[in-house]
Scaffold this motif. Structure first.
Motif, PDB file in Angstrom:
ATOM      1  N   ALA A 114       0.832  -1.209   0.000  1.00 25.56           N
ATOM      2  CA  ALA A 114       0.000   0.000   0.000  1.00 25.56           C
ATOM      3  C   ALA A 114       0.865   1.257   0.000  1.00 25.56           C
ATOM      4  CB  ALA A 114      -0.930  -0.008   1.212  1.00 25.56           C
ATOM      5  N   GLY A 115       1.953   1.242   0.774  1.00 31.06           N
ATOM      6  CA  GLY A 115       2.869   2.385   0.807  1.00 31.06           C
ATOM      7  C   GLY A 115       3.521   2.623  -0.540  1.00 31.06           C
ATOM      8  N   CYS A 116       3.912   1.549  -1.216  1.00 25.24           N
ATOM      9  CA  CYS A 116       4.518   1.665  -2.547  1.00 25.24           C
ATOM     10  C   CYS A 116       3.551   2.304  -3.538  1.00 25.24           C
ATOM     11  CB  CYS A 116       4.950   0.294  -3.064  1.00 25.24           C
ATOM     12  SG  CYS A 116       6.399  -0.407  -2.249  1.00 25.24           S
ATOM     13  N   ILE A 117       2.307   1.833  -3.541  1.00 24.54           N
ATOM     14  CA  ILE A 117       1.294   2.369  -4.453  1.00 24.54           C
ATOM     15  C   ILE A 117       1.083   3.858  -4.207  1.00 24.54           C
ATOM     16  CG2 ILE A 117      -1.147   2.302  -5.095  1.00 24.54           C
ATOM     17  CD1 ILE A 117       0.447  -0.032  -6.185  1.00 24.54           C
ATOM     18  N   CYS A 118       0.964   4.234  -2.943  1.00 26.17           N
ATOM     19  CA  CYS A 118       0.749   5.650  -2.596  1.00 26.17           C
ATOM     20  C   CYS A 118       1.935   6.512  -3.010  1.00 26.17           C
ATOM     21  CB  CYS A 118       0.513   5.788  -1.097  1.00 26.17           C
ATOM     22  SG  CYS A 118      -1.019   5.069  -0.500  1.00 26.17           S
ATOM     23  N   GLY A 119       3.155   6.040  -2.709  1.00 28.55           N
ATOM     24  CA  GLY A 119       4.347   6.828  -3.001  1.00 28.55           C
ATOM     25  C   GLY A 119       4.587   7.013  -4.487  1.00 28.55           C
ATOM     26  N   VAL A 120       4.481   5.937  -5.253  1.00 28.52           N
ATOM     27  CA  VAL A 120       4.745   6.005  -6.693  1.00 28.52           C
ATOM     28  C   VAL A 120       3.669   6.814  -7.412  1.00 28.52           C
ATOM     29  CG1 VAL A 120       4.907   4.656  -8.817  1.00 28.52           C
ATOM     30  CG2 VAL A 120       6.074   3.867  -6.762  1.00 28.52           C
ATOM     31  N   SER A 121       2.402   6.558  -7.107  1.00 30.59           N
ATOM     32  CA  SER A 121       1.320   7.253  -7.813  1.00 30.59           C
ATOM     33  C   SER A 121       1.338   8.754  -7.539  1.00 30.59           C
ATOM     34  CB  SER A 121      -0.040   6.653  -7.436  1.00 30.59           C
ATOM     35  OG  SER A 121      -0.250   6.719  -6.036  1.00 30.59           O
ATOM     36  N   SER A 122       1.607   9.159  -6.302  1.00 31.18           N
ATOM     37  CA  SER A 122       1.643  10.590  -5.996  1.00 31.18           C
ATOM     38  C   SER A 122       2.814  11.271  -6.697  1.00 31.18           C
ATOM     39  CB  SER A 122       1.734  10.813  -4.484  1.00 31.18           C
ATOM     40  OG  SER A 122       2.924  10.262  -3.946  1.00 31.18           O
ATOM     41  N   ALA A 123       3.946  10.573  -6.794  1.00 35.35           N
ATOM     42  CA  ALA A 123       5.116  11.144  -7.471  1.00 35.35           C
ATOM     43  C   ALA A 123       4.855  11.304  -8.969  1.00 35.35           C
ATOM     44  CB  ALA A 123       6.336  10.256  -7.243  1.00 35.35           C
ATOM     45  N   LEU A 124       4.225  10.321  -9.585  1.00 35.97           N
ATOM     46  CA  LEU A 124       3.944  10.388 -11.014  1.00 35.97           C
ATOM     47  C   LEU A 124       2.934  11.488 -11.335  1.00 35.97           C
ATOM     48  CD1 LEU A 124       3.686   6.573 -11.896  1.00 35.97           C
ATOM     49  CD2 LEU A 124       5.597   8.117 -12.368  1.00 35.97           C
ATOM     50  N   MET A 125       1.935  11.641 -10.484  1.00 36.27           N
ATOM     51  CA  MET A 125       0.876  12.622 -10.737  1.00 36.27           C
ATOM     52  C   MET A 125       1.339  14.058 -10.529  1.00 36.27           C
ATOM     53  SD  MET A 125      -2.266  10.596  -8.865  1.00 36.27           S
ATOM     54  CE  MET A 125      -3.457  11.918  -9.052  1.00 36.27           C
TER      55      MET A 125
END
Length: 305
Positions: A114-125
């Motif tokens: 869950a942390g990975c998904i949150c971190g990567v998606s926020s950085a990409l957006m």
């Protein structure tokens, strides 16, 4: 759905409030990371520089005033709200989706995922906001490298339009790979450590959810997050600030040059300042977020009765 929306909104409001207090340390961190860029360590001893975060803040205030100490605040507020709605706010909704058994603690691998998904998606957006903030904070420095002339109170759109006009729209997403790596390493450490520690303390000691846990758990989680993430953050700061691609052809080339010329310790430049900023910032974010969520829950309980 409503709970997920309020989870996201409370995280954004908490982070954008916290940055009002912690932005000076973020400015210091950025400038310390840009100090003696691509200068060999044995040749940098006689070059004027900042001696730690508080020396940086002191000298910045002396030369640029309060606006210098709070450089990039306009961008930072918008960036924190937008990015933390996803990076922190989506963690609990994702955990509720992937761990439906409310009677047993979630395993660490689910928390990490869950942390990975949150971190990567926020950085990409929100990569454009990170570029704008980093450049704005580095600009105007007398004792560290600055490649761009940006007003201390420049708006988000002013910086965006300047980058798009002079370098092309695609430049707003330059460095996305290293930014996603940074987001992944920090968030995948901070949020699982914070949630597991809070859960364990509540179970083992009987401490109720409140300001004590909102302070202690993210402060410890931030320490381990910075330990892992600072080298990536140094690379990102250099990539974001370079003029064109004159210094580094990409993240791997930046890693190679920094390590070869400045030494391995250069990857932890600004680490103390980074933690002094991120630790209190994360704590304040979780405190404000906790108050908002507990108010929501109490209101929901009253409404249901």
């Amino acid at each position: 759905m409503l709970k997920a929306i309020t989870d996201m909104t409370s995280a954004g409001l908490g982070a954008s409030t916290a940055v009002l207090f912690t932005n000076p340390l973020d400015v210091a961190k950025t400038r310390l990371q840009m100090t003696n860029e691509l200068v060999a360590a044995n040749k940098a001893t006689n070059i004027p520089r900042y001696h730690g975060p508080y020396d940086c803040i002191k000298k910045t205030y002396a030369s640029e005033g309060l606006s210098g100490v709070q450089r990039g605040l306009n961008v930072a507020i918008v960036r924190e709200f937008c990015k933390c709605c996803i990076r922190i706010g989506m963690y609990d909704p994702i955990m509720r989706a992937i761990h439906t058994d409310r009677n047993t603690p979630a395993p660490m691998y689910k928390r990490f995922f869950a942390g990975c998904i949150c971190g990567v998606s926020s950085a990409l957006m929100f990569n454009p906001f990170d570029i704008a903030k980093t450049r704005a904070q580095a600009a105007g420095s007398l004792l560290s490298t600055s490649h761009y002339d940006i007003r201390s109170n420049a708006s988000v759109m002013e910086i965006f339009s300047g980058i798009a006009r002079n370098e092309g729209v695609s430049k707003l997403w330059y460095g996305t790979t290293v930014n996603a790596s940074r987001g992944l390493t920090f968030t995948a450490v901070l949020l699982p450590v914070n949630s597991k520690l809070k859960e364990t303390l509540k179970t083992k000691t009987g401490i109720s959810d409140g300001i004590f846990l909102d302070t202690l758990c993210p402060f410890i989680g931030s320490f381990f997050g910075i330990l892992v993430m600072n080298p990536v953050d140094v690379v990102r700061t250099r990539i974001y600030n370079q003029p064109g691609q004159k210094l580094y052809s990409g993240p791997l080339n930046a890693i190679y040059k920094i390590g070869k010329i400045e030494g391995v310790t250069a990857f932890w430049k600004g680490a103390v300042s980074h933690y002094l900023r991120v630790g209190p910032h994360t704590v304040l974010t979780f405190i404000f977020m906790g108050y908002i969520r507990r108010f929501r829950d109490r209101f929901s309980d009253i409404k249901s009765t």
